[in-house]
Design an enzyme around this catalytic site. Structure first.
Site, PDB file in Angstrom:
ATOM      1  N   ASP A   8       0.895  -1.050  -0.159  1.00 36.24           N
ATOM      2  CA  ASP A   8      -0.295  -0.442  -0.045  1.00 36.24           C
ATOM      3  C   ASP A   8       0.899   1.550   0.026  1.00 36.24           C
ATOM      4  OD1 ASP A   8      -2.266   2.001   0.300  1.00 36.24           O
ATOM      5  OD2 ASP A   8      -1.780   1.919   2.542  1.00 36.24           O
ATOM      6  N   LEU A   9       0.478   2.461  -0.856  1.00 39.67           N
ATOM      7  CA  LEU A   9       1.145   3.540  -0.226  1.00 39.67           C
ATOM      8  C   LEU A   9       1.071   4.388   0.815  1.00 39.67           C
ATOM      9  CD1 LEU A   9       3.391   5.483  -1.876  1.00 39.67           C
ATOM     10  CD2 LEU A   9       0.716   6.097  -3.175  1.00 39.67           C
ATOM     11  N   ASP A  10      -0.354   5.059   0.788  1.00 37.05           N
ATOM     12  CA  ASP A  10      -0.074   6.123   2.010  1.00 37.05           C
ATOM     13  C   ASP A  10       0.096   5.109   3.492  1.00 37.05           C
ATOM     14  OD1 ASP A  10      -0.994   8.027  -0.016  1.00 37.05           O
ATOM     15  OD2 ASP A  10      -3.110   7.410  -0.678  1.00 37.05           O
ATOM     16  N   THR A  16       1.567  10.746   3.466  1.00 34.75           N
ATOM     17  CA  THR A  16       0.746  11.547   3.201  1.00 34.75           C
ATOM     18  C   THR A  16      -0.868  10.623   3.614  1.00 34.75           C
ATOM     19  OG1 THR A  16       1.264   9.647   1.092  1.00 34.75           O
ATOM     20  CG2 THR A  16       1.939  11.895   1.016  1.00 34.75           C
ATOM     21  N   LYS A  44      -9.312   5.725   5.301  1.00 36.78           N
ATOM     22  CA  LYS A  44      -7.333   4.940   5.498  1.00 36.78           C
ATOM     23  C   LYS A  44      -8.016   4.177   4.034  1.00 36.78           C
ATOM     24  CE  LYS A  44      -4.519   6.401   9.221  1.00 36.78           C
ATOM     25  NZ  LYS A  44      -4.147   5.850   9.756  1.00 36.78           N
ATOM     26  N   SER A 113      -2.011   0.429  -4.565  1.00 38.55           N
ATOM     27  CA  SER A 113      -2.872   1.676  -4.072  1.00 38.55           C
ATOM     28  C   SER A 113      -4.347   2.135  -4.211  1.00 38.55           C
ATOM     29  CB  SER A 113      -1.865   3.469  -3.890  1.00 38.55           C
ATOM     30  OG  SER A 113      -2.040   3.948  -4.171  1.00 38.55           O
ATOM     31  N   ALA A 114      -5.604   2.871  -3.419  1.00 36.70           N
ATOM     32  CA  ALA A 114      -6.668   3.150  -3.872  1.00 36.70           C
ATOM     33  C   ALA A 114      -6.366   4.668  -4.668  1.00 36.70           C
ATOM     34  CB  ALA A 114      -7.579   3.181  -2.794  1.00 36.70           C
ATOM     35  N   LYS A 144     -11.288  -0.517  -2.015  1.00 37.69           N
ATOM     36  CA  LYS A 144     -10.897  -1.975  -0.395  1.00 37.69           C
ATOM     37  C   LYS A 144     -11.765  -1.383   0.463  1.00 37.69           C
ATOM     38  CE  LYS A 144      -5.772  -0.660  -1.183  1.00 37.69           C
ATOM     39  NZ  LYS A 144      -4.721  -0.409  -0.509  1.00 37.69           N
ATOM     40  N   GLU A 168       0.215  -3.311   4.859  1.00 43.11           N
ATOM     41  CA  GLU A 168      -1.231  -2.287   4.619  1.00 43.11           C
ATOM     42  C   GLU A 168      -1.115  -1.687   5.934  1.00 43.11           C
ATOM     43  OE1 GLU A 168      -4.280  -0.626   3.813  1.00 43.11           O
ATOM     44  OE2 GLU A 168      -3.994  -1.323   1.518  1.00 43.11           O
ATOM     45  N   ASP A 169      -1.821  -0.295   5.860  1.00 45.13           N
ATOM     46  CA  ASP A 169      -1.538  -0.116   7.436  1.00 45.13           C
ATOM     47  C   ASP A 169      -2.744   0.632   7.382  1.00 45.13           C
ATOM     48  OD1 ASP A 169      -2.131   2.432   5.647  1.00 45.13           O
ATOM     49  OD2 ASP A 169      -1.854   4.054   6.695  1.00 45.13           O
TER      50      ASP A 169
HETATM   51  C1  BG6 Z   1      -5.952   5.767  -0.861  1.00 49.69           C
HETATM   52  C2  BG6 Z   1      -5.555   6.723   1.138  1.00 49.69           C
HETATM   53  O1  BG6 Z   1      -4.619   5.706  -0.997  1.00 49.69           O
HETATM   54  O2  BG6 Z   1      -6.165   7.103  -1.668  1.00 49.69           O
HETATM   55  C3  BG6 Z   1      -6.945   7.462   0.858  1.00 49.69           C
HETATM   56  O3  BG6 Z   1      -5.183   5.378   1.935  1.00 49.69           O
HETATM   57  C4  BG6 Z   1      -7.717   8.157  -0.249  1.00 49.69           C
HETATM   58  O4  BG6 Z   1      -6.850   7.733   2.558  1.00 49.69           O
HETATM   59  C5  BG6 Z   1      -7.207   7.601  -1.225  1.00 49.69           C
HETATM   60  O5  BG6 Z   1      -8.272   8.563   0.051  1.00 49.69           O
HETATM   61  C6  BG6 Z   1      -7.782   8.230  -2.351  1.00 49.69           C
HETATM   62  O6  BG6 Z   1      -6.901   8.683  -2.963  1.00 49.69           O
HETATM   63  P1  BG6 Z   1      -6.760  10.437  -4.194  1.00 49.69           P
HETATM   64  O7  BG6 Z   1      -5.555  10.443  -4.162  1.00 49.69           O
HETATM   65  O8  BG6 Z   1      -7.161   9.016  -5.295  1.00 49.69           O
HETATM   66  O9  BG6 Z   1      -7.512  11.061  -3.969  1.00 49.69           O
HETATM   67 MG    MG Z   2      -1.948   3.108   4.028  1.00 47.40          MG
END
Ligand code: BG6
Ligand code: MG
Length: 212
Positions: A8-10, A16, A44, A113-114, A144, A168-169
């Site tokens: 996962d990224l964020d 971030t 998240k 990542s989402a 997710k 994943e966090d």
């Molecule tokens: C996820 C984050 O990685 O991405 C969420 O944990 C975030 O908080 C989601 O809403 C979507 O991100 P973005 O950049 O497409 O708005």
């Molecule tokens: Mg995350």
């Protein structure tokens, strides 16, 4: 046997997650809705539009689709501004060492990542070239805890789900990994429901290797 590690990224590679929270909080507050850290845990890993829906539901506010797009766009503009100065210095402790250690042991590395800014962020962080497959919010449909993001990554890399570990966090991300039939490794200060293993952070690459 695990052959692929999907990150996962964020909140796992870079902090971030705090920017997403600050921007959602600002947007929610402009609508008279207050969101706290506990509610943010639920956001998240969840896509932008689904996050907005959850915030509006919390405040009991209804908006048209057009208004929702505008609100989501405003939040994203604020978020992208937060990313302006992002560089390799913002990588969380041990991330680069962990990716290099995995490479040297011939594991494949994926991003799951989402965020629609996922690819952009790993490019800014200078780690894009270390990834064998990148799936971000532009590459799949279902948020997710649906496993689609991770299954798409496994498919791109030509491996079975059981050959993948996910880091994943977020509670939603752990559920997605489990639903996908992958090894679910939680990362962060608190254990996450259902995880197979837990790491406080990635500061010691060998702690991760020992779980694979
Ligand atoms: C996820 C984050 O990685 O991405 C969420 O944990 C975030 O908080 C989601 O809403 C979507 O991100 P973005 O950049 O497409 O708005
Ligand atoms: Mg995350």
């Amino acid at each position: 046997m695990i052959q692929v590690v999907i990150f996962d990224l964020d909140g796992v590679l870079v902090d971030t997650a705090k920017y997403h929270f600050i921007c959602w909080q600002r947007l929610a507050s402009s609508l008279g809705i207050s969101i706290d850290e506990e509610f943010n845990q639920e956001l998240k890993g969840v896509s932008r539009m689904d996050s907005l829906d959850m915030i509006l539901a919390l405040g009991g506010i209804e908006k048209t689709d057009e208004e929702k797009l505008e609100l989501a766009d405003t939040k994203n503009k604020w978020y992208l501004r937060c990313l302006n100065e992002l560089s390799s210095e913002d990588l969380l402790e041990g991330v680069e060492e962990t990716l290099l250690e995995l490479k040297s042991r011939e594991f494949k590395i994926g991003l799951g990542s989402a965020s629609q800014s996922g690819e952009y962020v790993i490019k800014k962080l200078g780690i894009y070239d270390l990834f064998d497959a990148v799936v971000d919010g532009n590459g799949f449909q279902k948020s997710k805890p649906d496993p689609e993001v991770f299954l798409t990554g496994a498919q791109k890399l030509g491996v079975a789900p059981a050959e993948c570990a996910v880091l994943e966090d977020a509670p939603s991300g752990i559920l997605a990994a489990i639903a996908g039939g992958m090894l679910a490794i939680g990362v962060g200060s608190e254990p996450l429901p259902g995880e197979d293993h837990h790491l406080n952070d990635l500061s010691n690459p060998l702690s991760l290797i020992a779980l694979l």
